[in-house]
Scaffold this motif. Structure first.
Motif, mmCIF file in Angstrom:
data_model
loop_
_atom_site.group_PDB
_atom_site.id
_atom_site.type_symbol
_atom_site.label_atom_id
_atom_site.label_comp_id
_atom_site.label_asym_id
_atom_site.label_seq_id
_atom_site.Cartn_x
_atom_site.Cartn_y
_atom_site.Cartn_z
ATOM 1 N N LEU A 208 43.178 34.245 38.350
ATOM 2 C CA LEU A 208 42.027 33.377 38.582
ATOM 3 C C LEU A 208 42.024 32.282 37.522
ATOM 4 N N ARG A 209 41.467 31.122 37.897
ATOM 5 C CA ARG A 209 41.426 29.985 36.981
ATOM 6 C C ARG A 209 40.019 29.407 36.919
ATOM 7 N N VAL A 210 39.516 29.237 35.691
ATOM 8 C CA VAL A 210 38.254 28.557 35.437
ATOM 9 C C VAL A 210 38.602 27.258 34.720
ATOM 10 N N ALA A 211 38.296 26.129 35.344
ATOM 11 C CA ALA A 211 38.718 24.836 34.822
ATOM 12 C C ALA A 211 37.549 24.098 34.188
ATOM 13 N N ALA B 107 48.648 44.540 46.534
ATOM 14 C CA ALA B 107 48.656 44.177 47.953
ATOM 15 C C ALA B 107 48.819 42.679 48.136
ATOM 16 N N LEU B 108 48.093 41.890 47.359
ATOM 17 C CA LEU B 108 48.203 40.436 47.479
ATOM 18 C C LEU B 108 49.623 39.971 47.194
ATOM 19 N N GLU B 109 50.219 40.532 46.163
ATOM 20 C CA GLU B 109 51.577 40.102 45.823
ATOM 21 C C GLU B 109 52.594 40.557 46.859
ATOM 22 N N SER B 110 52.492 41.796 47.312
ATOM 23 C CA SER B 110 53.490 42.302 48.255
ATOM 24 C C SER B 110 53.346 41.667 49.636
ATOM 25 N N LEU B 111 52.120 41.311 50.032
ATOM 26 C CA LEU B 111 51.911 40.717 51.355
ATOM 27 C C LEU B 111 52.222 39.229 51.388
ATOM 28 N N PHE B 112 51.885 38.515 50.314
ATOM 29 C CA PHE B 112 52.036 37.062 50.322
ATOM 30 C C PHE B 112 53.195 36.556 49.470
ATOM 31 N N GLU B 113 53.686 37.392 48.568
ATOM 32 C CA GLU B 113 54.799 36.977 47.717
ATOM 33 C C GLU B 113 55.879 38.053 47.726
ATOM 34 N N PRO B 114 56.512 38.242 48.885
ATOM 35 C CA PRO B 114 57.507 39.307 49.024
ATOM 36 C C PRO B 114 58.794 38.984 48.264
ATOM 37 N N GLU B 115 59.826 39.749 48.548
ATOM 38 C CA GLU B 115 61.083 39.616 47.820
ATOM 39 C C GLU B 115 61.594 38.178 47.824
ATOM 40 N N SER C 286 40.715 49.926 42.413
ATOM 41 C CA SER C 286 40.555 48.950 43.496
ATOM 42 C C SER C 286 41.178 47.617 43.108
ATOM 43 N N LEU C 287 40.944 47.187 41.872
ATOM 44 C CA LEU C 287 41.515 45.925 41.401
ATOM 45 C C LEU C 287 43.044 45.992 41.381
ATOM 46 N N ARG C 288 43.568 47.111 40.887
ATOM 47 C CA ARG C 288 45.021 47.260 40.833
ATOM 48 C C ARG C 288 45.626 47.235 42.223
ATOM 49 N N TYR C 289 44.997 47.947 43.151
ATOM 50 C CA TYR C 289 45.494 47.951 44.531
ATOM 51 C C TYR C 289 45.483 46.539 45.119
ATOM 52 N N SER C 290 44.389 45.805 44.925
ATOM 53 C CA SER C 290 44.279 44.464 45.496
ATOM 54 C C SER C 290 45.344 43.539 44.925
ATOM 55 N N LYS C 291 45.620 43.644 43.613
ATOM 56 C CA LYS C 291 46.661 42.816 43.019
ATOM 57 C C LYS C 291 48.023 43.116 43.639
ATOM 58 N N THR D 269 55.595 38.950 32.938
ATOM 59 C CA THR D 269 54.782 39.939 32.229
ATOM 60 C C THR D 269 53.313 39.801 32.607
ATOM 61 N N ILE D 270 52.861 38.563 32.753
ATOM 62 C CA ILE D 270 51.463 38.325 33.142
ATOM 63 C C ILE D 270 51.212 38.775 34.582
ATOM 64 N N THR D 271 52.085 38.393 35.492
ATOM 65 C CA THR D 271 51.849 38.738 36.903
ATOM 66 C C THR D 271 51.958 40.232 37.143
ATOM 67 N N ALA D 272 52.713 40.939 36.301
ATOM 68 C CA ALA D 272 52.900 42.373 36.488
ATOM 69 C C ALA D 272 51.757 43.209 35.926
ATOM 70 N N LEU D 273 50.849 42.604 35.180
ATOM 71 C CA LEU D 273 49.747 43.372 34.612
ATOM 72 C C LEU D 273 48.901 43.998 35.722
ATOM 73 N N PRO D 274 48.446 45.226 35.550
ATOM 74 C CA PRO D 274 47.629 45.869 36.577
ATOM 75 C C PRO D 274 46.161 45.460 36.544
ATOM 76 N N VAL D 275 45.783 44.625 35.562
ATOM 77 C CA VAL D 275 44.387 44.183 35.451
ATOM 78 C C VAL D 275 44.309 42.685 35.745
ATOM 79 N N PRO D 276 43.140 42.187 36.189
ATOM 80 C CA PRO D 276 42.993 40.760 36.466
ATOM 81 C C PRO D 276 43.162 39.910 35.200
#
Length: 242
Positions: A109-112, A197-205, A190-195, A80-87
């Motif tokens: 993103l993570r702020v530690a 794109a990042l998932e589909s390019l680096f975390e495929p099926e 732009s943010l939604r597209y980047s999210k 549910t978190i990863t599917a959100l369209p917002v950061p």
């Protein structure tokens, strides 16, 4: 308890179970998922997840982790978190252990905080994290730190996490909220597209069935049962690889 609030256009979710160091059980995972969905429906432009007290999330509540229901609830909440369209930002205010580390890496993103630590000690209790977690961890932190966490059961402190990329910044909840507020002013499409794109390019099926079978075998193993018994008897587990 899971609390929510909206500050301007930023949603805030707080794990508020500090007497259990914000450990997660099925009830709180379902509440976390509902909180994310509630804030998504309110159309926030960014989301921050943090913990109350000294821990971000100490992992699974060991009183309730033993069963398929926990896995269903955990991975449902993470998806549910990863599917959100917002950061989504994790304000990691203290230890993020096991399921807590998974929650942190499900965020974009993570702020530690200086007191933050990351650990995935599944090899100490005969359990396993799913292939998505391993891939995501390696993508964020790199293969070396991922192996140290998973095979060596090492802890990464805030500075080490920042150096390897597991944490994007060091700072407090206020710092995370300030960053989220800045991000909330960016172009949503732009943010939604980047999210996406990042998932589909680096975390495929996903992976093949053999990896799923190996993952399930850990949860159904005699070693896992031995870990539970050893914890109850307050002794070191004796693992036999079956």
């Amino acid at each position: 308890m899971i609390t929510t609030e909206i500050r301007d256009e930023v949603g805030l979710i707080v794990l508020d179970r500090h007497e259990k160091r914000n450990a997660l059980d099925v009830e709180h995972l379902d509440a976390l998922r509902a909180a994310v969905e509630k804030l998504a429906a309110a159309e926030v432009r960014a989301l921050v997840v943090t913990g109350r007290g000294t821990s971000f999330c100490s992992g699974a509540d060991l009183g309730g982790v033993y069963g398929d229901g926990f896995r269903v609830a955990l991975y449902g909440a993470l998806r549910t978190i990863t599917a959100l369209p917002v950061p989504v930002l994790a304000a990691v205010n203290g230890p993020a252990i096991g399921a807590g580390a998974q929650l942190a890496i499900a965020c974009d993103l993570r702020v530690a905080a200086p007191s933050a630590t990351f650990a995935v000690p599944t090899a100490r209790n005969g359990l396993a994290v799913d292939p998505w977690t391993i891939r995501r961890l390696a993508l964020l932190a790199g293969g070396g730190p991922a192996r140290a966490l998973l095979l060596g059961c090492e802890n990464l402190d805030a500075e080490a996490a920042r150096r390897c990329g597991l944490a994007d910044r060091t700072g407090s909840l206020d710092d995370a909220l300030a960053w989220a507020t800045e991000i909330a002013g960016f172009a949503p499409l732009s943010l939604r597209y980047s999210k996406v794109a990042l998932e589909s390019l680096f975390e495929p099926e996903p992976w093949g069935p053999a990896l799923d079978e190996a993952f399930d075998a850990c949860w159904r193993s005699e070693d896992f049962a031995e870990s539970k018994l050893a914890r109850a008897e307050k002794r070191a587990p004796r693992f036999r690889g079956r």
